[in-house]
Design a protein around this motif. Structure first.
Motif, PDB file in Angstrom:
ATOM      1  N   ASP A 243     -51.078 -16.276  13.156  1.00 10.69           N
ATOM      2  CA  ASP A 243     -50.215 -16.622  13.022  1.00 10.69           C
ATOM      3  C   ASP A 243     -49.256 -17.170  12.008  1.00 10.69           C
ATOM      4  O   ASP A 243     -49.532 -17.984  11.092  1.00 10.69           O
ATOM      5  N   ALA A 244     -48.393 -16.566  11.132  1.00 11.82           N
ATOM      6  CA  ALA A 244     -47.825 -17.136   9.802  1.00 11.82           C
ATOM      7  C   ALA A 244     -46.123 -17.874   9.699  1.00 11.82           C
ATOM      8  O   ALA A 244     -45.825 -18.196   8.602  1.00 11.82           O
ATOM      9  N   ASN A 245     -46.516 -18.287  10.988  1.00  9.88           N
ATOM     10  CA  ASN A 245     -45.502 -19.676  10.708  1.00  9.88           C
ATOM     11  C   ASN A 245     -43.994 -18.953   9.938  1.00  9.88           C
ATOM     12  O   ASN A 245     -43.593 -19.918   9.385  1.00  9.88           O
ATOM     13  N   GLU A 246     -43.230 -18.208  10.177  1.00 14.85           N
ATOM     14  CA  GLU A 246     -42.323 -18.205   9.845  1.00 14.85           C
ATOM     15  C   GLU A 246     -42.030 -17.406   8.408  1.00 14.85           C
ATOM     16  O   GLU A 246     -40.881 -17.935   7.875  1.00 14.85           O
ATOM     17  N   CYS A 247     -42.970 -17.119   7.940  1.00 18.26           N
ATOM     18  CA  CYS A 247     -43.229 -17.580   6.121  1.00 18.26           C
ATOM     19  C   CYS A 247     -42.569 -15.668   5.644  1.00 18.26           C
ATOM     20  O   CYS A 247     -42.694 -15.736   3.931  1.00 18.26           O
ATOM     21  N   TRP A 248     -43.439 -14.509   6.320  1.00 18.25           N
ATOM     22  CA  TRP A 248     -42.408 -13.133   5.587  1.00 18.25           C
ATOM     23  C   TRP A 248     -41.355 -12.573   5.784  1.00 18.25           C
ATOM     24  O   TRP A 248     -40.286 -13.760   6.198  1.00 18.25           O
ATOM     25  N   THR A 249     -41.017 -11.855   5.490  1.00 23.96           N
ATOM     26  CA  THR A 249     -39.675 -11.026   5.831  1.00 23.96           C
ATOM     27  C   THR A 249     -39.933  -9.789   6.434  1.00 23.96           C
ATOM     28  O   THR A 249     -41.162  -9.983   6.732  1.00 23.96           O
ATOM     29  N   ARG A 250     -39.418  -9.090   6.649  1.00 24.72           N
ATOM     30  CA  ARG A 250     -39.313  -7.650   7.814  1.00 24.72           C
ATOM     31  C   ARG A 250     -40.597  -7.297   7.175  1.00 24.72           C
ATOM     32  O   ARG A 250     -41.776  -6.776   7.766  1.00 24.72           O
TER      33      ARG A 250
ATOM     34  N   ALA B  60     -40.832 -19.674   0.180  1.00 22.17           N
ATOM     35  CA  ALA B  60     -41.205 -18.465   1.295  1.00 22.17           C
ATOM     36  C   ALA B  60     -41.076 -18.120   1.780  1.00 22.17           C
ATOM     37  O   ALA B  60     -39.591 -17.842   1.935  1.00 22.17           O
ATOM     38  N   GLY B  61     -41.224 -16.739   2.317  1.00 23.85           N
ATOM     39  CA  GLY B  61     -39.874 -15.124   1.802  1.00 23.85           C
ATOM     40  C   GLY B  61     -40.064 -14.317   1.117  1.00 23.85           C
ATOM     41  O   GLY B  61     -39.429 -13.312   1.127  1.00 23.85           O
ATOM     42  N   ARG B  62     -39.768 -14.610   0.040  1.00 21.85           N
ATOM     43  CA  ARG B  62     -39.907 -14.409  -1.385  1.00 21.85           C
ATOM     44  C   ARG B  62     -40.842 -14.245  -2.258  1.00 21.85           C
ATOM     45  O   ARG B  62     -40.793 -13.964  -3.901  1.00 21.85           O
ATOM     46  N   ARG B  63     -42.240 -14.243  -2.060  1.00 25.91           N
ATOM     47  CA  ARG B  63     -43.664 -14.311  -2.441  1.00 25.91           C
ATOM     48  C   ARG B  63     -43.332 -12.947  -3.043  1.00 25.91           C
ATOM     49  O   ARG B  63     -43.871 -11.940  -1.798  1.00 25.91           O
ATOM     50  N   LEU B  64     -43.416 -12.643  -4.501  1.00 27.35           N
ATOM     51  CA  LEU B  64     -44.267 -11.029  -4.828  1.00 27.35           C
ATOM     52  C   LEU B  64     -45.950 -10.891  -4.243  1.00 27.35           C
ATOM     53  O   LEU B  64     -46.211  -9.899  -4.565  1.00 27.35           O
ATOM     54  N   LEU B  65     -46.277 -12.603  -4.876  1.00 19.25           N
ATOM     55  CA  LEU B  65     -48.162 -12.241  -5.026  1.00 19.25           C
ATOM     56  C   LEU B  65     -49.030 -13.535  -4.252  1.00 19.25           C
ATOM     57  O   LEU B  65     -47.756 -14.241  -3.244  1.00 19.25           O
ATOM     58  N   ALA B  66     -50.505 -12.886  -3.905  1.00 17.33           N
ATOM     59  CA  ALA B  66     -50.740 -14.400  -3.075  1.00 17.33           C
ATOM     60  C   ALA B  66     -50.382 -15.409  -3.639  1.00 17.33           C
ATOM     61  O   ALA B  66     -50.410 -15.550  -4.873  1.00 17.33           O
ATOM     62  N   VAL B  67     -50.565 -16.571  -2.413  1.00 18.16           N
ATOM     63  CA  VAL B  67     -50.338 -18.131  -2.884  1.00 18.16           C
ATOM     64  C   VAL B  67     -51.874 -18.284  -3.471  1.00 18.16           C
ATOM     65  O   VAL B  67     -52.741 -17.998  -2.440  1.00 18.16           O
TER      66      VAL B  67
ATOM     67  N   PRO C  73     -58.298 -31.259   7.088  1.00 20.27           N
ATOM     68  CA  PRO C  73     -57.435 -30.622   7.268  1.00 20.27           C
ATOM     69  C   PRO C  73     -56.366 -29.533   8.353  1.00 20.27           C
ATOM     70  O   PRO C  73     -57.515 -29.066   8.842  1.00 20.27           O
ATOM     71  N   VAL C  74     -55.742 -29.626   8.499  1.00 22.97           N
ATOM     72  CA  VAL C  74     -54.272 -29.202   9.757  1.00 22.97           C
ATOM     73  C   VAL C  74     -53.391 -28.994   8.885  1.00 22.97           C
ATOM     74  O   VAL C  74     -52.402 -29.349   8.756  1.00 22.97           O
ATOM     75  N   GLY C  75     -52.701 -27.362   8.914  1.00 26.41           N
ATOM     76  CA  GLY C  75     -51.496 -27.144   8.871  1.00 26.41           C
ATOM     77  C   GLY C  75     -51.084 -25.541   9.172  1.00 26.41           C
ATOM     78  O   GLY C  75     -51.987 -24.092   9.106  1.00 26.41           O
ATOM     79  N   ASP C  76     -50.245 -24.618   8.064  1.00 28.25           N
ATOM     80  CA  ASP C  76     -50.206 -23.612   8.160  1.00 28.25           C
ATOM     81  C   ASP C  76     -49.370 -23.082   6.986  1.00 28.25           C
ATOM     82  O   ASP C  76     -49.379 -23.470   5.785  1.00 28.25           O
ATOM     83  N   ALA C  77     -48.906 -21.880   6.976  1.00 28.48           N
ATOM     84  CA  ALA C  77     -48.714 -21.355   5.415  1.00 28.48           C
ATOM     85  C   ALA C  77     -47.387 -22.146   5.241  1.00 28.48           C
ATOM     86  O   ALA C  77     -47.431 -21.851   3.724  1.00 28.48           O
ATOM     87  N   ASN C  78     -46.941 -22.511   5.415  1.00 24.70           N
ATOM     88  CA  ASN C  78     -45.517 -24.145   4.883  1.00 24.70           C
ATOM     89  C   ASN C  78     -46.624 -25.478   4.581  1.00 24.70           C
ATOM     90  O   ASN C  78     -45.870 -26.278   3.715  1.00 24.70           O
ATOM     91  N   GLY C  79     -47.201 -26.090   4.821  1.00 16.37           N
ATOM     92  CA  GLY C  79     -48.356 -27.016   3.889  1.00 16.37           C
ATOM     93  C   GLY C  79     -49.150 -27.791   5.094  1.00 16.37           C
ATOM     94  O   GLY C  79     -49.229 -26.869   6.319  1.00 16.37           O
ATOM     95  N   VAL C  80     -50.164 -28.464   4.718  1.00 17.29           N
ATOM     96  CA  VAL C  80     -50.997 -28.683   4.956  1.00 17.29           C
ATOM     97  C   VAL C  80     -51.266 -31.000   5.346  1.00 17.29           C
ATOM     98  O   VAL C  80     -50.844 -31.228   4.332  1.00 17.29           O
TER      99      VAL C  80
END
Length: 383
Positions: free
Chosen positions: A191-198, A373-380, A18-25
């Protein structure tokens, strides 16, 4: 010599995991690879890897031209899309054609592109990048052990969804690299692939840095957020790397002016001329440049000719179906061959005979940004 036509092909990369990142696999580990072949009246065909979107429109800018005028033709292609713009996949089509033209130019000269561009050393430093967020611990160790067997001592992991999980996985890979090369200190990137807020980025990376030294954190916030990237760079010890999804110098300029990027990246899919211009812009600001891509061989040639190349991404040790490259991976580096051009050979019969196809893009694939993405309060939850 004149450009007479083009052909397009699509093959696949079989990752075997499997290959992917924080956005999907991509669970089946099969991803599409698009190829453009540009023909000339002298029988020389150039190879470019990249999208085909709007290729009829873009090809009109170079049809009948001498392919050796590649720099001028690159600008003609950019002007061809003036009103609609050249971002995204359209920029990828321009990049694929541009790469094919450079390939033709070097083949016509009878030289590998790295030598034609003025490179002296065909050895290009590499780091390992497994697109690994969907792997189990055992799979992760096995993948990076194979990289380590080729001498790689730096690795970039995908993460951003669970700080504890990220720390655990980084620790595992650090141990694998240390065992393979105890004389050198392993280098690690995330590499977070744009998944966070500042704020999420600073908190997440800051917690990791209490235990692990990171060389860089990649795309911690949105690619165009100059203020946000700069805030992250000020808030963590690691460098901030970005640029693989930027299409054109006009998108880099505000980031550099804002001090938002420490490692300037450029994706292989955007072409050679783009990379050379990005590298020059970065060099003018005393910044290093680093190519990104599944098979970044064209940019590896270009990297040999720029003074500020840092390291290049090695994602897979195997080539796509029907594609071979004149390239070795030895002692932690890419070693380019002596074949004229970029050293890519395409077997159209093998590609045509292959029945392997990538799955239809799903909503949880890496190319689709998750709703939260960018609006998560808890770990996925772990994949």
């Amino acid at each position: 010599m004149h450009i007479t036509g083009y052909r397009t092909l699509t093959t696949v990369q079989e990752w075997g995991r499997p290959v992917g990142d924080a956005n999907g696999v991509f669970a089946d580990g099969v991803t599409p690879i698009s190829i453009v072949l540009v023909d000339t009246d002298e029988g020389i065909t150039g190879v470019g890897l990249g999208p085909h979107l709007d290729i009829d429109t873009i090809f009109a800018a170079i049809e009948g031209e001498d392919p050796r005028s590649v720099t001028a033709l690159y600008d003609r292609m950019l002007r061809q899309t003036f009103k609609a713009g050249h971002a995204g996949c359209v920029f990828g089509t321009i990049g694929a054609l541009d790469t094919a033209l450079w390939d033709i130019k070097a083949k016509a000269a009878g030289e590998p592109l790295w030598r034609l561009l003025g490179g002296r050393d065909r050895t290009v430093p590499a780091y390992a990048s497994g697109l690994d967020i969907g792997l189990t611990d055992d799979q992760l160790v096995a993948v990076y052990r194979e990289y380590a067997e080729h001498g790689l001592q730096a690795a970039k992991l995908k993460g951003g969804l669970d700080v504890e999980r990220d720390k655990h996985r980084l620790t595992l890979v650090r141990q694998v690299l240390a065992e393979a090369g105890p004389a050198r200190r392993p280098g690690l990137m995330l590499d977070a692939n744009e998944c966070w807020t500042r704020k999420q980025a600073v908190r997440h990376v800051g917690e990791i840095e209490q235990a692990i030294d990171l060389i860089w954190v990649e795309e911690p916030v949105r690619r165009w957020d100059a203020d946000g990237l700069a805030a992250v760079s000020r808030g963590v010890r690691a460098s901030v790397a970005t640029g693989e999804n930027l299409t054109g110098l006009e998108q880099y300029r505000p980031l550099i002016v804002a001090g938002a990027v420490d490692i300037v990246q450029a994706a292989a899919v955007w072409g050679i001329s783009h990379f050379l211009r990005v590298a020059t812009l970065a060099h003018a600001h005393d910044l290093p440049v680093s190519p990104i891509g599944t098979t970044p061989i064209a940019l590896l040639h270009a990297a040999t000719s720029v003074p500020n190349h840092l390291t290049s991404e090695l994602q897979d040790l195997h080539t796509p179906i029907g594609v071979s490259v004149d390239l070795e991976v030895e002692d932690g580096s890419f070693v380019l061959g002596e074949s004229p051009g970029i050293g890519v050979t395409v077997d159209e019969d093998v590609i045509a005979a292959s029945t392997r196809r990538p799955q239809t893009a799903a909503t949880d694939s890496p190319g689709v940004r998750p709703e939260h993405a960018g609006r998560r309060l808890l770990a996925v939850a772990e994949r």
